[in-house]
Design a protein around this motif. Structure first.
Motif, PDB file in Angstrom:
ATOM      1  N   MET A 300       0.861  -1.187   0.000  1.00  0.00           N
ATOM      2  CA  MET A 300       0.000   0.000   0.000  1.00  0.00           C
ATOM      3  C   MET A 300       0.894   1.234   0.000  1.00  0.00           C
ATOM      4  O   MET A 300       1.924   1.251   0.673  1.00  0.00           O
ATOM      5  CB  MET A 300      -0.873   0.029   1.253  1.00  0.00           C
ATOM      6  CG  MET A 300      -1.915  -1.068   1.273  1.00  0.00           C
ATOM      7  SD  MET A 300      -2.922  -0.944   2.767  1.00  0.00           S
ATOM      8  CE  MET A 300      -4.231   0.127   2.185  1.00  0.00           C
ATOM      9  N   ARG A 301       0.460   2.252  -0.732  1.00  0.00           N
ATOM     10  CA  ARG A 301       1.237   3.490  -0.730  1.00  0.00           C
ATOM     11  C   ARG A 301       1.002   4.248   0.579  1.00  0.00           C
ATOM     12  O   ARG A 301      -0.124   4.301   1.079  1.00  0.00           O
ATOM     13  CB  ARG A 301       0.839   4.374  -1.920  1.00  0.00           C
ATOM     14  CG  ARG A 301       1.370   3.827  -3.238  1.00  0.00           C
ATOM     15  CD  ARG A 301       0.967   4.700  -4.389  1.00  0.00           C
ATOM     16  NE  ARG A 301      -0.486   4.723  -4.550  1.00  0.00           N
ATOM     17  CZ  ARG A 301      -1.142   5.601  -5.298  1.00  0.00           C
ATOM     18  NH1 ARG A 301      -0.479   6.543  -5.939  1.00  0.00           N
ATOM     19  NH2 ARG A 301      -2.453   5.546  -5.411  1.00  0.00           N
ATOM     20  N   ARG A 302       2.087   4.800   1.109  1.00  0.00           N
ATOM     21  CA  ARG A 302       1.995   5.603   2.335  1.00  0.00           C
ATOM     22  C   ARG A 302       1.645   7.038   1.964  1.00  0.00           C
ATOM     23  O   ARG A 302       2.228   7.596   1.030  1.00  0.00           O
ATOM     24  CB  ARG A 302       3.358   5.643   3.031  1.00  0.00           C
ATOM     25  CG  ARG A 302       3.650   4.490   3.928  1.00  0.00           C
ATOM     26  CD  ARG A 302       4.870   4.855   4.782  1.00  0.00           C
ATOM     27  NE  ARG A 302       5.060   3.857   5.816  1.00  0.00           N
ATOM     28  CZ  ARG A 302       6.098   3.014   5.851  1.00  0.00           C
ATOM     29  NH1 ARG A 302       7.026   3.073   4.932  1.00  0.00           N
ATOM     30  NH2 ARG A 302       6.201   2.141   6.821  1.00  0.00           N
ATOM     31  N   LEU A 303       0.741   7.644   2.716  1.00  0.00           N
ATOM     32  CA  LEU A 303       0.424   9.049   2.488  1.00  0.00           C
ATOM     33  C   LEU A 303       1.656   9.907   2.750  1.00  0.00           C
ATOM     34  O   LEU A 303       2.431   9.622   3.677  1.00  0.00           O
ATOM     35  CB  LEU A 303      -0.695   9.494   3.433  1.00  0.00           C
ATOM     36  CG  LEU A 303      -2.108   9.033   3.057  1.00  0.00           C
ATOM     37  CD1 LEU A 303      -3.053   9.252   4.234  1.00  0.00           C
ATOM     38  CD2 LEU A 303      -2.615   9.781   1.824  1.00  0.00           C
ATOM     39  N   CYS A 304       1.817  10.948   1.937  1.00  0.00           N
ATOM     40  CA  CYS A 304       2.901  11.908   2.168  1.00  0.00           C
ATOM     41  C   CYS A 304       2.528  12.713   3.409  1.00  0.00           C
ATOM     42  O   CYS A 304       1.477  13.349   3.454  1.00  0.00           O
ATOM     43  CB  CYS A 304       3.042  12.816   0.951  1.00  0.00           C
ATOM     44  SG  CYS A 304       4.127  14.215   1.196  1.00  0.00           S
ATOM     45  N   MET A 305       3.382  12.663   4.429  1.00  0.00           N
ATOM     46  CA  MET A 305       3.062  13.316   5.706  1.00  0.00           C
ATOM     47  C   MET A 305       3.069  14.844   5.572  1.00  0.00           C
ATOM     48  O   MET A 305       2.500  15.547   6.389  1.00  0.00           O
ATOM     49  CB  MET A 305       4.050  12.872   6.791  1.00  0.00           C
ATOM     50  CG  MET A 305       3.851  11.429   7.217  1.00  0.00           C
ATOM     51  SD  MET A 305       2.206  11.159   7.941  1.00  0.00           S
ATOM     52  CE  MET A 305       1.886   9.466   7.469  1.00  0.00           C
ATOM     53  N   ALA A 306       3.742  15.342   4.525  1.00  0.00           N
ATOM     54  CA  ALA A 306       3.825  16.790   4.359  1.00  0.00           C
ATOM     55  C   ALA A 306       2.510  17.377   3.824  1.00  0.00           C
ATOM     56  O   ALA A 306       2.243  18.555   4.005  1.00  0.00           O
ATOM     57  CB  ALA A 306       4.978  17.137   3.423  1.00  0.00           C
ATOM     58  N   CYS A 307       1.684  16.570   3.177  1.00  0.00           N
ATOM     59  CA  CYS A 307       0.508  17.159   2.538  1.00  0.00           C
ATOM     60  C   CYS A 307      -0.784  16.360   2.747  1.00  0.00           C
ATOM     61  O   CYS A 307      -1.814  16.708   2.180  1.00  0.00           O
ATOM     62  CB  CYS A 307       0.762  17.364   1.039  1.00  0.00           C
ATOM     63  SG  CYS A 307       0.948  15.817   0.128  1.00  0.00           S
ATOM     64  N   ARG A 308      -0.753  15.295   3.553  1.00  0.00           N
ATOM     65  CA  ARG A 308      -2.008  14.556   3.775  1.00  0.00           C
ATOM     66  C   ARG A 308      -2.998  15.497   4.479  1.00  0.00           C
ATOM     67  O   ARG A 308      -2.602  16.397   5.225  1.00  0.00           O
ATOM     68  CB  ARG A 308      -1.765  13.303   4.619  1.00  0.00           C
ATOM     69  CG  ARG A 308      -1.382  13.606   6.046  1.00  0.00           C
ATOM     70  CD  ARG A 308      -1.358  12.376   6.930  1.00  0.00           C
ATOM     71  NE  ARG A 308      -1.217  12.822   8.314  1.00  0.00           N
ATOM     72  CZ  ARG A 308      -1.211  12.029   9.362  1.00  0.00           C
ATOM     73  NH1 ARG A 308      -1.323  10.726   9.223  1.00  0.00           N
ATOM     74  NH2 ARG A 308      -1.085  12.508  10.577  1.00  0.00           N
ATOM     75  N   ARG A 309      -4.296  15.280   4.244  1.00  0.00           N
ATOM     76  CA  ARG A 309      -5.285  16.163   4.879  1.00  0.00           C
ATOM     77  C   ARG A 309      -6.454  15.321   5.381  1.00  0.00           C
ATOM     78  O   ARG A 309      -6.725  14.223   4.853  1.00  0.00           O
ATOM     79  CB  ARG A 309      -5.758  17.229   3.899  1.00  0.00           C
ATOM     80  CG  ARG A 309      -6.240  16.640   2.608  1.00  0.00           C
ATOM     81  CD  ARG A 309      -6.475  17.723   1.566  1.00  0.00           C
ATOM     82  NE  ARG A 309      -7.007  17.094   0.360  1.00  0.00           N
ATOM     83  CZ  ARG A 309      -6.739  17.483  -0.877  1.00  0.00           C
ATOM     84  NH1 ARG A 309      -5.970  18.516  -1.101  1.00  0.00           N
ATOM     85  NH2 ARG A 309      -7.263  16.850  -1.902  1.00  0.00           N
ATOM     86  N   PRO A 310      -7.168  15.837   6.416  1.00  0.00           N
ATOM     87  CA  PRO A 310      -8.316  15.092   6.940  1.00  0.00           C
ATOM     88  C   PRO A 310      -9.280  14.775   5.802  1.00  0.00           C
ATOM     89  O   PRO A 310      -9.512  15.599   4.933  1.00  0.00           O
ATOM     90  CB  PRO A 310      -8.936  16.064   7.944  1.00  0.00           C
ATOM     91  CG  PRO A 310      -7.828  16.974   8.320  1.00  0.00           C
ATOM     92  CD  PRO A 310      -6.954  17.109   7.104  1.00  0.00           C
ATOM     93  N   SER A 311      -9.831  13.562   5.825  1.00  0.00           N
ATOM     94  CA  SER A 311     -10.566  13.129   4.637  1.00  0.00           C
ATOM     95  C   SER A 311     -12.009  13.604   4.615  1.00  0.00           C
ATOM     96  O   SER A 311     -12.652  13.565   3.590  1.00  0.00           O
ATOM     97  CB  SER A 311     -10.546  11.605   4.536  1.00  0.00           C
ATOM     98  OG  SER A 311     -11.468  11.070   5.458  1.00  0.00           O
TER      99      SER A 311
END
Ligand SMILES: [Zn+2]
Length: 410
Positions: A300-311
């Motif tokens: 699974m791809r990991r979310l980029c911690m620099a730009c992930r946002r509440p869904s």
């Protein structure tokens, strides 16, 4: 970044005498263009580089975390020359454009050794090249780093400690199976064992392990290498992939005669692995006697911690169905750090199935796939529960879960 092509492996041409017919200035542009493309691909952690001509331009794409994205477009003349240079370096016949070819060469980049596996395919729009980039001195991760849950790791370690038997790592192409095999073999030779592998291709070099590269032209196949391992007094044998009847037969015989045998297999899950081995001619009774366990996996791809946002997935039907806390869910954004994809790197999800007496009985009794699936429940969590944990802690997204394990409501 300094590049030097060390050798065209399996090539038959003298590189100096076989320069393509263009002047020195042009040759420098071609060389520089290719070097920049390779440097860019390595910096982006790309696993593959594709050269795809269309009517108006030559598209160059690279695969990062399993997805192809455009790297650049070249005018058709320069594209053709870069393709010719790659063919030349990898030992292909540059005049031959009607038949598929394959070749390889090595690059030394700083302290890294990159093995380039090049294949060509004539298409209606011109010749297409696919280049696999293998970082031979790349670091092989420890088992703990793959993403297994605590329970899965305990179960899998127990399998690896078995003195003999057969362990299958299953999943589709690009699901990280080889990395799991490599991590599994780490440290085995220090524990007084003779470990050998036969692979096509060798994807990384592991200290202490006799790795054999398949060379069909020289008669070195999976099967002939395995027979050789018997004579070489091996304890642990790794097979890159089981894909023919002869190799499967020898692998299971080896597992039944005191060797620990690990291999990857193209199958979706444990029940699928049993079916696949039957298709390859392995007798159910032999498999039931030899099997130690099956590991199914995906990446699974990991979310980029620099730009992930509440869904904002409150009220979402899937969120409710999965009983997820909406406040902890994130979705991909897109920033410079992740090249706009919203993801950065990947992590494995695993289903570790130990060959219980019940499962082995079902296999030997030629049980149906659905019955087998019932006996093949993992004691350490399924792919879905593993994926859910990753989503629930904000490490990846619900969209990624759906892509990798399908819609869990079905
Ligand atoms: Zn980002």
């Amino acid at each position: 970044m300094a590049f030097s092509a060390t050798r065209a492996l399996g090539g038959h041409e003298d590189l100096r005498s076989a320069q393509p017919p263009y002047d020195g200035g042009r040759a420098r542009i071609v060389t520089r263009t290719l070097d920049e493309l390779l440097a860019g691909a390595l910096a982006a952690r790309a696993s593959d580089l594709h050269f795809e001509p269309d009517q108006s331009a030559g598209l160059v794409r690279r695969r990062v975390d399993g997805f192809l994205a455009e790297a650049t477009r070249l005018d058709l003349e320069l594209f053709g020359q870069v393709v010719a240079r790659l063919k030349l370096l990898s030992g292909m016949d540059i005049a031959e454009r009607r038949r598929p070819q394959d070749g390889r060469y090595c690059l030394e980049v700083g302290s890294r050794t990159i093995d380039l596996r090049v294949s060509s395919m004539p298409t209606m729009l011109g010749e297409r090249l696919a280049v696999r980039l293998l970082d031979l001195r790349g670091r092989v991760p420890e088992l703990e780093e793959l993403g297994m849950s605590h329970d899965a790791l305990v179960a899998y370690r127990r399998m690896l400690e078995a003195p003999s038997g057969f362990i299958a790592i299953v999943g589709p192409t690009g699901s990280g199976k080889t990395t799991t095999l490599y991590a599994s073999l780490r440290g085995k030779s220090e524990r007084g064992m003779h470990v050998a592998s036969v692979e096509d291709p060798v994807e990384a070099r592991i200290p202490g392990i006799a790795q054999v590269q398949v060379n069909a032209r020289a008669g070195l196949t999976f099967a002939s290498a395995l027979r050789g391992f018997f004579r070489q007094d091996c304890n642990v044998m790794m097979i890159g992939e089981l894909r023919d009847a002869e190799t499967s037969d020898i692998a299971i015989s080896a597992a039944l005669s005191g060797h620990l045998v690990l291999s990857t297999l193209h199958a979706g899950d444990a029940a699928g692995a049993v079916e696949r081995l039957s298709e390859l001619g392995v007798r159910r009774t032999s498999l039931a006697a030899a099997l130690t366990g099956i590991v199914a996996q995906r990446l699974m791809r990991r979310l980029c911690m620099a730009c992930r946002r509440p869904s904002g997935a409150e009220g979402d039907e899937l969120t409710r169905h999965l009983q997820l806390e909406a406040s902890t869910l994130y979705e991909p954004g897109g920033c410079a750090a992740c090249a706009g994809t919203g993801y950065d790197g990947r992590v494995g999800i695993f289903e570790v199935v130990w060959a219980s007496p019940m499962l082995c009985e079902a296999i030997a009794a030629d049980a149906s796939a659905s019955m087998m699936a019932g006996h093949a429940r993992s004691q350490a969590g399924s792919l879905l529960t593993c994926a859910l944990e990753r989503v629930a802690c904000g490490e990846t997204s619900l969209g990624e879960l759906r892509r990798v394990v399908g819609d869990p409501r079905r």
